[in-house]
Write a protein that holds these residues in place. Structure first.
Motif, PDB file in Angstrom:
ATOM      1  N   ASN A 156      48.197  25.877  45.510  1.00 53.63           N
ATOM      2  CA  ASN A 156      47.930  26.916  46.309  1.00 53.63           C
ATOM      3  C   ASN A 156      49.020  27.323  47.216  1.00 53.63           C
ATOM      4  O   ASN A 156      49.975  26.338  47.398  1.00 53.63           O
ATOM      5  N   ARG A 163      46.091  30.568  53.293  1.00 51.98           N
ATOM      6  CA  ARG A 163      46.171  30.524  52.051  1.00 51.98           C
ATOM      7  C   ARG A 163      46.758  31.641  51.624  1.00 51.98           C
ATOM      8  O   ARG A 163      46.708  32.789  52.133  1.00 51.98           O
ATOM      9  N   LEU A 313      36.311  32.567  45.478  1.00 50.44           N
ATOM     10  CA  LEU A 313      37.760  32.665  45.285  1.00 50.44           C
ATOM     11  C   LEU A 313      38.397  34.011  45.611  1.00 50.44           C
ATOM     12  O   LEU A 313      37.595  35.203  45.367  1.00 50.44           O
ATOM     13  N   TYR A 319      38.925  31.041  48.572  1.00 48.09           N
ATOM     14  CA  TYR A 319      39.776  29.925  48.173  1.00 48.09           C
ATOM     15  C   TYR A 319      40.238  30.238  47.009  1.00 48.09           C
ATOM     16  O   TYR A 319      40.573  31.435  46.466  1.00 48.09           O
ATOM     17  N   GLU A 323      41.079  24.509  44.611  1.00 50.13           N
ATOM     18  CA  GLU A 323      39.976  24.038  45.262  1.00 50.13           C
ATOM     19  C   GLU A 323      38.909  24.209  44.239  1.00 50.13           C
ATOM     20  O   GLU A 323      37.759  23.429  44.148  1.00 50.13           O
ATOM     21  N   VAL A 369      32.780  26.155  47.751  1.00 50.02           N
ATOM     22  CA  VAL A 369      33.737  27.002  46.810  1.00 50.02           C
ATOM     23  C   VAL A 369      32.809  27.245  45.546  1.00 50.02           C
ATOM     24  O   VAL A 369      32.785  28.518  45.186  1.00 50.02           O
TER      25      VAL A 369
END
Length: 580
Positions: A156, A163, A313, A319, A323, A369
């Motif tokens: 990440n 993020r 994502l 995310y 993750e 997630v």
């Protein structure tokens, strides 16, 4: 189903080079021995090629040398003889005019390197966007036992407590600078946070999408796609892949056994569930053409429609790949499809087992997630294929990355004849455009760019961004990065440079996009459209020579995978005549 291996031992392909006492056999063995190889490596054990796209000019693949060593360990343990060789490495971030222009060239390199050398099986070392499809395409055209191991995603990124998704935040921050919401100094500071470890993009961009496609197709071991590049388990996966390819040679398990119609249907549905890249459409169509599977854009719409996007994502969600791996990775997603009746459970994988046997025990460790179906990012994910008089052969859009209110939209066309025209005019406050307009970009398809660059997600004009608007309908014959987002219609086919209707759109024309009804319509009379097309003359520059000319003359449309017309089908592994 379980694969039924052929009888073993049997004569291997490599014995035609190494397995005798003639002058030619001695010639082949003796030159190989100048590398310090002992006699017993030539005793009839499987010779396994490690097809490596390592290159310092392909930063996503810059760590593949180490992984190749891990593959070798596994091959030696299983009784094989590993030989590593380089192939053309198409790096997305450095190669001009676009890496897509060289996907087919790389596939030709891979195909001929495999066929012309003493190999019994191949491990395909891939990472960056085009390396995965090009190596699978080349290997499929030869049809020797082949298996994929990917380099894995980066860790990440983090900036100011947020993020940072590779690619996704590049576009986001760039727009924020133009809107006045971020300083240039902050943008430069964020640069060091974007790529802080080896590996491919950490979003569900094209590299991660294609890693997932390789696994969903059954061409990689289960769990391969999401392991971060720097995680020790990535090295273990490479090691196990080395072991497995030796067994695949003994079983004679080939790409044609794995890359079936059922496998492609599984991959299409998986792409919808993960919010995968629109680039997967082109690559899987091309790969299907290499193995003789009848796959079309309509199949992408049929099997990808109404698939809930459950992987949270970027660019669709919040995310990153790190993750996703911790949550259980792709096996959890494939299991969810199987439980929903959306999986061809018996499809064979390179493990020799069915896809369902590989995933049925998978567990989801983080339901924020990998979401429950009733909490999906969108209940109608996948890739939408729209058609109409503006795209007779189809165009694609990624609903999970689009603004829902724009999926049905009618607006005035603002036309850019090519990417240079766009760059020259987009920042001009005198440009006659507002957020209700439809931005149209021509001559950026396979022939027109050439190579079909990732410019379809055109940045919005600053005068619109400053209103707080972050999305508009955009239409082109280009591609866009899998890390990008927005209501972007791509791959419009036939492309403008081939005389498709996109070529004759004019400023002020009204365009209607209706994704729920799969419609893309240029609102002018049929007679007017026919008259414009009859008067059209190409405006793009035709390369005079070299590979660029070969590409221009032989590349097919995006709707069939943009492969070369002479590369369709499997040419097999017959050995060329020995000239010695």
């Amino acid at each position: 189903m379980a694969f039924k291996p052929k009888s073993w031992p049997r004569k291997l392909r490599s014995t035609e080079w190494f397995g005798g006492t003639s002058r030619d056999h001695i010639y082949h063995r003796s030159w190989m021995k100048n590398q310090g190889l002992p006699d017993d490596l030539f005793d009839g054990r499987p010779v396994i090629g490690i097809c490596n796209t390592w290159s310092q000019l392909t930063p996503c693949n810059g760590h593949l040398r180490d992984l190749a060593e891990r593959v070798k360990h596994g091959i030696y343990e299983a009784g094989g003889f590993p030989v590593e060789f380089p192939v053309f490495s198409a790096g997305e971030s450095t190669l001009r005019p676009t890496a897509m222009m060289f996907r087919n060239l790389a596939s030709m390199d891979v195909e001929e390197a495999i066929r012309g050398t003493p190999l019994d099986g191949v491990v395909l070392m891939v990472g960056c966007d085009k390396t995965t499809p090009s190596l699978m395409m080349g290997a499929a055209s030869v049809n020797l036992p082949s298996i994929v191991v990917t380099g894995g995603p980066m860790l990440n990124g983090w900036f100011q407590g947020e993020r940072v998704g590779s690619g996704t935040h590049l576009w986001k921050f760039s727009e924020a600078v133009k809107a006045g919401d971020m300083t240039q100094e902050e943008f430069l500071e964020a640069e060091s946070a974007m790529s802080r470890s080896p590996g491919t993009c950490n979003t569900m961009g094209t590299a991660s999408s294609m890693a997932c496609m390789a696994e969903a197709l059954g061409m990689a071991l289960s769990g391969n796609a999401a392991i971060p590049a720097v995680d020790s388990r990535r090295r273990v996966m490479a090691h196990l892949t080395g072991r497995r390819i030796v067994e695949m040679v003994k079983e004679d398990l080939k790409p044609s056994d794995v890359l079936t119609r059922e496998a492609f249907e599984n991959a299409i549905r998986t792409n919808g569930a993960i919010g995968g890249s629109t680039n997967a459409v082109i690559h899987l169509l091309a790969l299907a053409g290499r193995v003789g599977v009848d796959l079309s854009l309509d199949d992408w719409d049929e099997f990808g429609r109404n698939i809930p996007t459950i992987v949270n994502l970027m660019p669709s969600g919040k995310y990153l790949m790190e993750e996703f791996f911790y949550a259980g990775g792709l096996p959890v997603v494939i299991k969810r499809l199987g439980e929903s009746g959306l999986l061809n459970r018996d499809a064979l994988t390179v493990s020799g087992k069915s896809v369902w046997d590989q995933v049925k025990e998978a567990r989801n460790w983080n339901e924020d997630v990998i979401l429950p179906v009733d909490k999906a990012l969108t209940q109608e994910g996948g890739i939408a294929v729209v058609k109409g008089n503006l795209a007779p052969n189809g165009a694609v859009l990624k609903p999970s990355a689009a603004t829902p209110s724009l999926l049905k939209h009618r607006g005035r066309a603002v036309v850019f004849e090519d990417i240079d025209d766009y760059k020259a005019r987009i920042n001009d406050d005198a440009l006659d455009i507002d957020e209700t307009c439809v931005m149209v970009l021509k001559n950026c398809g396979p022939r027109g760019y050439p190579g079909m660059s990732e410019v379809g997600n055109m940045g919005l004009p600053p005068k619109v961004l400053k209103k707080g608007i972050t999305d508009m309908v955009r239409i082109s014959d280009a591609r866009m990065s899998g890390t990008a987002y927005g209501t972007v219609v791509l791959h419009t086919s036939p492309e403008a440079a081939a005389g498709g209707p996109l070529a004759v759109v004019q400023n002020g024309d009204m365009i209607e996009l209706d994704v729920p009804n799969r419609k893309l319509h240029l609102d002018i009379p049929d007679a007017e459209l026919a008259s414009r097309l009859a008067a059209w003359l190409p405006s793009h520059e035709v390369p005079p020579s070299g590979y660029a000319r070969l590409f221009h003359d032989h590349v097919q449309g995006a709707d069939t995978g943009a492969d070369f017309d002479f590369l369709a089908g499997c040419r097999g592994s017959d050995v060329p005549k020995d000239s010695h």
